[in-house]
Write a protein that holds these residues in place. Structure first.
Motif, PDB file in Angstrom:
ATOM      1  N   SER A  73       0.822  -1.206   0.000  1.00 26.45           N
ATOM      2  CA  SER A  73       0.000   0.000   0.000  1.00 26.45           C
ATOM      3  C   SER A  73       0.854   1.254   0.000  1.00 26.45           C
ATOM      4  CB  SER A  73      -0.924   0.000   1.223  1.00 26.45           C
ATOM      5  OG  SER A  73      -1.725   1.160   1.277  1.00 26.45           O
ATOM      6  N   TYR A 125      -9.539  -3.102   3.845  1.00 24.43           N
ATOM      7  CA  TYR A 125      -8.455  -2.848   4.783  1.00 24.43           C
ATOM      8  C   TYR A 125      -8.798  -1.641   5.648  1.00 24.43           C
ATOM      9  CZ  TYR A 125      -5.613  -6.144   2.177  1.00 24.43           C
ATOM     10  OH  TYR A 125      -5.132  -7.282   1.582  1.00 24.43           O
ATOM     11  N   GLY A 126      -9.115  -1.887   6.911  1.00 18.51           N
ATOM     12  CA  GLY A 126      -9.433  -0.801   7.815  1.00 18.51           C
ATOM     13  C   GLY A 126      -8.201  -0.164   8.413  1.00 18.51           C
ATOM     14  N   LYS A 127      -8.435   0.925   9.141  1.00 15.83           N
ATOM     15  CA  LYS A 127      -7.339   1.614   9.807  1.00 15.83           C
ATOM     16  C   LYS A 127      -6.660   0.666  10.782  1.00 15.83           C
ATOM     17  CE  LYS A 127      -6.207   5.809  12.398  1.00 15.83           C
ATOM     18  NZ  LYS A 127      -6.727   7.037  13.029  1.00 15.83           N
ATOM     19  N   THR A 131     -10.627   6.290  -0.173  1.00 15.44           N
ATOM     20  CA  THR A 131     -12.025   5.884  -0.308  1.00 15.44           C
ATOM     21  C   THR A 131     -12.259   5.060  -1.567  1.00 15.44           C
ATOM     22  OG1 THR A 131     -12.524   7.999  -1.386  1.00 15.44           O
ATOM     23  CG2 THR A 131     -12.859   7.873   0.996  1.00 15.44           C
ATOM     24  N   TRP A 141      -1.074   9.456   1.896  1.00 18.19           N
ATOM     25  CA  TRP A 141      -2.260   8.624   2.068  1.00 18.19           C
ATOM     26  C   TRP A 141      -1.970   7.221   1.522  1.00 18.19           C
ATOM     27  CZ3 TRP A 141      -2.827  13.458  -0.498  1.00 18.19           C
ATOM     28  CH2 TRP A 141      -3.298  14.482   0.331  1.00 18.19           C
ATOM     29  N   ALA A 145     -11.821   1.420  -0.702  1.00 14.25           N
ATOM     30  CA  ALA A 145     -12.453   0.931   0.526  1.00 14.25           C
ATOM     31  C   ALA A 145     -12.973  -0.487   0.359  1.00 14.25           C
ATOM     32  CB  ALA A 145     -13.587   1.871   0.939  1.00 14.25           C
ATOM     33  N   GLU A 177       1.027   2.896   7.709  1.00 16.72           N
ATOM     34  CA  GLU A 177       0.239   4.025   8.193  1.00 16.72           C
ATOM     35  C   GLU A 177       1.083   4.980   9.035  1.00 16.72           C
ATOM     36  OE1 GLU A 177      -3.347   2.413  10.019  1.00 16.72           O
ATOM     37  OE2 GLU A 177      -3.501   0.965   8.380  1.00 16.72           O
ATOM     38  N   HIS A 179      -4.488   1.832   0.753  1.00 20.38           N
ATOM     39  CA  HIS A 179      -5.586   1.097   1.389  1.00 20.38           C
ATOM     40  C   HIS A 179      -6.510   1.998   2.200  1.00 20.38           C
ATOM     41  CE1 HIS A 179      -2.846   1.219   4.846  1.00 20.38           C
ATOM     42  NE2 HIS A 179      -3.881   0.928   5.613  1.00 20.38           N
ATOM     43  N   THR A 180      -6.082   3.250   2.497  1.00 19.42           N
ATOM     44  CA  THR A 180      -6.925   4.175   3.248  1.00 19.42           C
ATOM     45  C   THR A 180      -7.743   5.087   2.342  1.00 19.42           C
ATOM     46  OG1 THR A 180      -5.252   5.951   3.399  1.00 19.42           O
ATOM     47  CG2 THR A 180      -5.182   4.204   5.073  1.00 19.42           C
ATOM     48  N   SER A 215      -4.698  -1.824   9.789  1.00 15.54           N
ATOM     49  CA  SER A 215      -4.422  -3.121   9.157  1.00 15.54           C
ATOM     50  C   SER A 215      -2.987  -3.215   8.639  1.00 15.54           C
ATOM     51  CB  SER A 215      -5.414  -3.372   8.016  1.00 15.54           C
ATOM     52  OG  SER A 215      -5.356  -2.332   7.054  1.00 15.54           O
TER      53      SER A 215
END
Length: 369
Positions: free
Chosen positions: A83, A326-328, A319, A313, A322, A335, A316-317, A330
């Motif tokens: 990512s 993959y959520g915050k 939109t 960004w 989405a 990140e 995977h974060t 992950s």
């Protein structure tokens, strides 16, 4: 004068006569599409990368996309990548109807953590897509072992690694195929969009040549398989031929700029980049790291220095991706890096005066934090 992360004006002034002669050569040739300039560049770029074939394309995104298609990746398949990359890497996966499966990166070099790849492989995995990021290569030996063990081809994303080497092997020679971008900012940059895929495999090369030309091979009106209009332009090809002969000089210039940064900023609390053991870094960008990144960038604006973040960004974060699920949290390393990394000006023609301005301003800002 505003200081930017990249500026081609000094390089253009130095190479102007050759660039304009390249354009005139094409215009006088009488052949504007897939002519001698494309053929010549393909042959020379393949030789530079130590492979049998190079197929010129219209941009780097399509180089990844058509590279995946040529390897048989399509709807319902999965491609393992990272990512921490430019969105086009993942857009290309989406463009063939496949799903991107992400693994995290190393905190110290920002490259794919290959140890996570094995656990990410499923029966639907059809390609491994390492991104040789910022100018140096992913650890390829364990990835090649996984490729051989599972029969899954590797497509290298070399958009940021022209001329980089990994244990003596040049980027682009270590997978089944490799995708390159020649966007103007790249280590080898055109004067517009351009790309290529290189490969040692005859069948993959033949697939690519059909795919870039509507799915046709020799007869204009016969489509053998649905393809695209993704041909490398003759003008950009001729410019790239000229610049290819200077690629090693560009790399040497970037390394010299990187060395000056390393020496001048070694005593600060910035985390500075450097080659991983076995890698020969080409410094496509000079990415540093600091927990107060945003304050630093904002403060440098007062010195008329405008810096970039590669990348703020993680894919995977976004939109638009989405649906990948993959959520915050992950990909925690990716990140965390996104909040701390930023790029200093880096290009071969960066003058010492401009670089000294950046170093001086940056040191002053760091002292005030």
């Amino acid at each position: 004068m505003t200081t930017l992360v990249w500026d081609f004006s000094a390089e253009y002034e130095k190479e102007r006569d050759d660039i304009l002669d390249a354009v005139d050569t094409v215009f006088r040739s009488g052949n504007l599409i897939l002519g001698k300039s494309v053929q010549g560049f393909e042959s020379e770029f393949a030789a530079y990368n130590g492979v049998s074939h190079a197929v010129g394309l219209d941009n780097g995104t399509n180089a990844v996309k058509l590279g995946l298609q040529a390897l048989g990746v399509g709807p319902g398949d999965e491609v393992i990548t990272v990512s921490n990359t430019a969105a086009p890497t993942v857009l290309a996966i989406d463009g063939v109807g496949a799903k991107a499966v992400f693994v995290d990166v190393h905190a110290d070099n920002y490259l794919m953590d290959v140890e996570q790849v094995a656990a990410a492989i499923t029966p639907r995995t059809r390609a491994l897509l390492p991104v040789h990021l910022f100018g140096q290569c992913v650890d390829m030996a364990p990835l090649e072992a996984l490729s051989e063990q599972h029969g899954i081809p590797i497509l290298e994303d070399c958009a940021q690694a022209h001329g980089a080497r990994h244990h003596g092997r040049i980027a682009g020679s270590m997978g089944k195929a490799a995708a390159f971008s020649f966007y103007p900012t790249k280590v080898l940059g055109a004067y517009g969009d351009a790309g290529a895929v290189v490969t040692d495999d005859d069948e993959t090369a033949a697939n690519l040549r059909r795919l870039r030309y509507y799915g046709m091979e020799k007869t204009y009106y016969v489509v053998q398989t649905p393809g695209h209009n993704s041909r490398l332009d003759e003008v950009q090809a001729e410019i790239l031929r000229r610049k290819l002969g200077r690629l090693d000089q560009y790399v040497a210039g970037r390394r010299a700029v990187a060395q000056r940064y390393a020496e001048a900023l070694a005593d600060t609390d910035l985390v500075l980049p450097g080659p991983v053991a076995g890698n020969e870094h080409v410094y496509y960008v000079y990415v540093v790291r600091h927990p107060e990144r945003d304050r630093i960038i904002e403060a440098l604006k007062a010195y008329d220095i405008m810096l970039n973040i590669s990348y703020p960004w993680p894919v995977h974060t976004m939109t638009g991706f989405a649906g990948l699920g993959y959520g915050k949290g992950s990909l925690p390393v990716t990140e965390k890096l996104a909040g701390e990394i930023f790029s200093l000006p880096m290009y071969p023609s960066l003058s010492r005066d401009v670089q000294d301005k950046v170093i001086s301003a940056l040191r002053e800002v760091l002292r005030t934090l």
